[in-house]
Design a protein around this motif. Structure first.
Motif, mmCIF file in Angstrom:
data_model
loop_
_atom_site.group_PDB
_atom_site.id
_atom_site.type_symbol
_atom_site.label_atom_id
_atom_site.label_comp_id
_atom_site.label_asym_id
_atom_site.label_seq_id
_atom_site.Cartn_x
_atom_site.Cartn_y
_atom_site.Cartn_z
ATOM 1 N N GLU B 644 0.838 -1.202 0.000
ATOM 2 C CA GLU B 644 0.000 0.000 0.000
ATOM 3 C C GLU B 644 0.875 1.256 0.000
ATOM 4 O O GLU B 644 0.621 2.208 -0.738
ATOM 5 N N THR B 645 1.933 1.215 0.821
ATOM 6 C CA THR B 645 2.850 2.365 0.884
ATOM 7 C C THR B 645 3.495 2.605 -0.481
ATOM 8 O O THR B 645 3.600 3.743 -0.945
ATOM 9 N N ALA B 646 3.890 1.509 -1.133
ATOM 10 C CA ALA B 646 4.505 1.636 -2.458
ATOM 11 C C ALA B 646 3.511 2.244 -3.442
ATOM 12 O O ALA B 646 3.880 3.102 -4.263
ATOM 13 N N SER B 647 2.235 1.835 -3.358
ATOM 14 C CA SER B 647 1.236 2.363 -4.281
ATOM 15 C C SER B 647 1.019 3.858 -4.068
ATOM 16 O O SER B 647 0.623 4.573 -4.982
ATOM 17 N N ILE B 648 1.281 4.331 -2.852
ATOM 18 C CA ILE B 648 1.141 5.763 -2.552
ATOM 19 C C ILE B 648 2.390 6.541 -2.992
ATOM 20 O O ILE B 648 2.303 7.651 -3.502
ATOM 21 N N MET B 649 3.540 5.918 -2.823
ATOM 22 C CA MET B 649 4.802 6.615 -3.097
ATOM 23 C C MET B 649 5.170 6.624 -4.588
ATOM 24 O O MET B 649 5.926 7.480 -5.037
ATOM 25 N N VAL B 650 4.654 5.683 -5.360
ATOM 26 C CA VAL B 650 5.104 5.524 -6.742
ATOM 27 C C VAL B 650 4.549 6.633 -7.650
ATOM 28 O O VAL B 650 3.451 7.147 -7.411
ATOM 29 N N GLU B 651 5.324 6.989 -8.613
ATOM 30 C CA GLU B 651 4.875 7.924 -9.644
ATOM 31 C C GLU B 651 3.943 7.149 -10.575
ATOM 32 O O GLU B 651 4.370 6.186 -11.231
ATOM 33 N N GLN B 652 2.675 7.519 -10.612
ATOM 34 C CA GLN B 652 1.704 6.678 -11.325
ATOM 35 C C GLN B 652 1.882 6.731 -12.831
ATOM 36 O O GLN B 652 1.498 5.807 -13.546
#
Lengths: 54, 761
Positions: B644-652
């Motif tokens: 979940e943290t990665a999904s928030i931190m990643v440049e979409q």
């Protein structure tokens, strides 16, 4: 059993009993004040000490 | 452009509030009081009291003293519930009688605690040297033995003066465990005494004659052992740090008396019945050993392990009480120096350690001098006498405050049967103090000399110089905790340098969680135990700067609050803040340094283990965009939150998240795709951003570190191993975090019950 022992045992039991009773009494007062939210001395005396509260 | 009033209004809206870190529970403060009381009184008191008052006298001494002490405890409890602020008798006297009496209270408190410290040092020395003599390690007798005992007392006192200079102190949890251990051990000794008596009722004959020297000797032994009931002053000192102080401080004071009286009566009984076939009456035999009589009697009761059991209990009890009394005495003299009632040198703080080293130096001087030059009985009598004087004053304070401030104070406890308990305590304490002259004429020289010198110092020095500090007493209000919004993030900031990077990362979480997200930025200001928390504002400058940096970044868009917390221990302060604020996520930074003996650091380790919310620890995360994120995967309980943290931190736009699993040769690999298929649909990013990658290697750490080189960010779940195992064995996530040269986030998902249990123990 001599008189000193009898008086000594009675005094010890009374002292320990007094500590227990005063502890429970104090605890009850703390919980009652807490349940009504802390207030001034006059309010507490009116509500709890004088027996107008629950 | 904002006009003046608008600007002022905005500033006011985002004002940084300050508060104390209240994290001491009822159990902890009760045990603080019990620990101080058990420190010495019972170990030295039993032997000496039996010698004077006989076998029945010692039991009556403790039982009757408990009633008097409970009366004083109720006075302390009432005043502490109305004035829940560190300072104890010093504060009470200032409110009740003004500055002169307040000075005398502080002056007596300083000496009383210092002399109690001497008593604990002497107790430690007597029992330790005696045990080493029994083992044949020390071979000394007569004057030589006294010299060895005095030397040991000086060494242990000097050691704890140094510990206090370093600013270290036992944590609340460890102190609670030690005190619980002592109390349980003493309760065990009492139970063995009762069981032995049931098996061999003839031992009750040891109680005859019950009071061989008459009833009047009780007044002497009651005064002499009164120091064994002096723990509520230290509970009152915890006013700034206790949870719900108006309720818990009075409870702790009263419970501590209840616990120790049954313990004392029980162990005194065990000591009397423990002696058999010694060729003389048990009370004479115990009394012949003086202060060491208790240990000798318990060795008779439990021949194989009684001696070592008592020695270990004495070591723990006396050292923890010695530590506590030294910092309590230092704090008392520091307060007098701060308010200019003593020379300013007393309030001088060490620039690096923040400890009041001059106040500590003078306190150490008193502790060591009294321990060195006074015989044991005089040390105990002097300590008791000073506490009798101090408690006499506190009982006067409670009467005065009740009469004069009926509507001005908010009470959490009012004593029953008022004014009988304080009046009875005053009368009996005065009598006990007078009767102490029969036990120790020296105490009647030392105590009054100290009080008279205090009066002279106040009259000719302090009165003219004292600072008006009435305003300090008014600060009794606690900061209200704001209502709980939809999702609350607590950001713990340490310094201005990492404020903006942390705020940037917090912003990403806010975007993911929606506009109703609430952010609270918190800065912990650690204060050594010797310095009152109310002095903390001197150290808040860097924290204020850090909060303003974060505020500028986050406040325009989201609901924003900020607090500076004054605490004893940063980790404990952060954990309790997260729990009190009901935070959903705690964000904090880690600079990559660690102290020896810790996996990630003395703050990060306990926070990761005990916080009851989700935690994200950021290391070197200063970049705006994260195109490639690596998640080392081992299927642990934190993997979903890492994802979940990665999904928030990643440049979409064009970013990717690689879930990387390294299996040992010959062992089955974990199917990361199954995991991704299960978790990814719950996240607000397309499944296509996630990839799985596998490797087989004996060296998992090296393989992951090699793989991490081509990513912008590594996100890893914290280990489930307890701190002790991490420190001894090491664990892969923490080792990886230390060695990874790329920006890294370590996450821990909330495990409420487990964290709560760990926090409590």
């Amino acid at each position: 059993m001599d008189l000193d022992i009898i008086i000594g045992i009675i005094l010890t039991v009374m002292a320990l009993g007094a500590v227990v009773i005063l502890t429970l009494w104090s605890r009850r007062i703390i919980e009652r004040i807490h349940a009504r939210s802390p207030g001034s001395l006059r309010e507490i005396q009116k509500d709890i000490i004088n027996g107008n509260g629950a | 452009m904002a006009t003046g009033p608008e600007k002022e209004s905005k500033t006011e809206h985002h004002k940084i509030s300050t508060e104390f870190s209240r994290n001491l529970t009822l159990l902890q403060i009760t045990m603080m009081g019990v620990g101080m009381m058990i420190g010495a009184g019972v170990f030295l008191g039993v032997g000496n009291a039996v010698k004077v008052a006989g076998p029945g006298g010692v039991i009556l001494t403790f039982a009757l003293n408990a009633v008097i002490a409970l009366f004083t405890a109720m006075s302390y409890a009432e005043l502490s519930s109305a004035i829940p602020k560190a300072g104890g008798a010093y504060n009470f006297a200032r409110i009740a009688f003004g500055r002169g009496t307040s000075f005398m209270a502080g002056w007596m408190e300083w000496f009383a605690s210092s002399v109690a410290g001497s008593l604990y040092a002497v107790t430690f020395a007597l029992y330790t040297v005696h045990y080493l003599t029994q083992l044949g390690i020390i071979q000394a007798s007569g004057f030589q033995l006294i010299l060895v005992e005095k030397g040991a007392a000086i060494l242990i006192a000097g050691f704890f003066v140094y510990i206090n200079y370093r600013g270290a102190s036992e944590t609340g949890t460890m102190g609670t465990i030690f005190t619980l251990g002592q109390t349980v051990t003493l309760a065990f000794i009492a139970l063995v005494g009762i069981a032995t008596t049931i098996a061999d009722p003839a031992r009750l004959a040891n109680f005859q004659p019950f009071l061989p020297n008459g009833w009047d000797k009780l007044l002497i032994t009651m005064g002499f052992t009164y120091v064994a009931f002096e723990g509520f002053e230290v509970i009152a000192q915890a006013g700034d740090e206790a949870i719900d102080p108006r309720r818990n401080l009075p409870k702790a004071m009263i419970y501590s008396i209840l616990i120790v009286v049954f313990t004392y009566v029980g162990v005194a009984f065990a000591a009397i019945v423990g002696v058999k076939d010694v060729g003389q009456p048990a009370w004479i035999w115990i009394g012949s050993y003086g202060g060491k009589g208790f240990g000798e009697a318990i060795s008779q009761l439990m021949p194989s392990y009684g001696s070592i059991l008592v020695t270990i209990t004495v070591i723990f009890a006396s050292t923890s009480a010695l530590n506590a009394t030294i910092y309590s005495a230092t704090r008392a003299s520091y307060a007098l120096g701060r308010d200019r009632m003593l020379p300013k040198a007393f309030s001088r703080l060490h620039p690096k350690r923040r400890t009041p080293y001059m106040a500590l130096l003078f306190t150490g001087g008193i502790v060591i001098s009294v321990a060195t030059f006074l015989p044991t009985i005089d040390v105990a009598s002097s300590a008791s006498m000073m506490f009798l004087f101090l408690f006499f004053l506190v009982n006067l304070c409670v009467i005065r405050v009740r009469r004069q401030m009926v509507d001005e104070m908010t009470y959490g406890f009012v004593m029953p049967l008022f004014p009988l308990p304080p009046i009875a305590a005053i009368l009996i304490q005065a009598t006990l103090a007078v009767w102490l002259i029969h036990m120790s004429p020296i105490a009647w020289v030392v105590g009054p000399t100290w009080v008279l010198s205090g009066i002279v110092i106040y009259r000719f020095y302090s009165k003219q110089r004292a600072r008006r500090t009435e305003d300090e007493i008014v600060v009794l209000k606690e900061q209200p905790i704001p209502s709980k919004g939809e999702y609350r993030i607590l950001v713990s900031l340490a310094n201005p340098a990492n404020a903006v990077p942390l705020a940037m990362n917090c912003y990403k979480f806010c975007q993911a969680k929606g506009d109703s997200t609430e952010i609270e930025v918190i800065n912990m200001v650690p204060i050594p135990p010797q310095v009152p928390l109310s002095e903390a504002s001197k150290y808040s400058h860097a924290g204020e700067e850090a909060i303003i940096e974060a505020m500028l970044y986050l406040a325009p868009r989201y609901k924003f609050g900020s607090t500076m917390r004054y605490c004893r221990n940063i980790a404990r302060g952060i954990i309790s803040a997260a729990a009190q604020r009901k935070a959903d996520l705690l964000i904090m930074g880690w600079q990559g340094y660690r102290r020896k003996g810790f996996s990630l650091g003395s703050t990060v380790d306990p926070v990761l283990e005990r916080a009851t919310c989700n935690v994200a620890v950021f290391k070197d995360c200063k970049q705006q965009k994260n195109m490639n994120i690596l998640i080392p995967f081992a299927g642990g309980p934190n993997a979903a939150f890492a994802l979940e943290t990665a999904s928030i931190m990643v440049e979409q736009d064009g970013g990717r998240i690689v879930v990387f699993h390294v299996a040992s040769p010959g062992k089955p690999t974990q199917d990361t795709d199954v995991f991704l298929d299960k978790i990814a649909p719950q996240l607000k990013v397309p499944r296509s951003l996630f990839e799985s990658k596998y490797a087989i290697s004996h060296e998992r750490l090296k393989t992951i570190l090699e793989e991490a080189k081509s990513y912008d960010l590594v996100i890893i779940g914290a280990t489930r191993d307890p701190i002790f195992r991490q420190r001894v064995m090491g664990s892969l996530p923490e080792i990886l975090a230390r060695h990874c040269e790329k920006p890294l986030v370590m996450v821990k998902a909330k495990h409420t019950i487990r964290s709560f249990i760990k926090r409590w123990i």
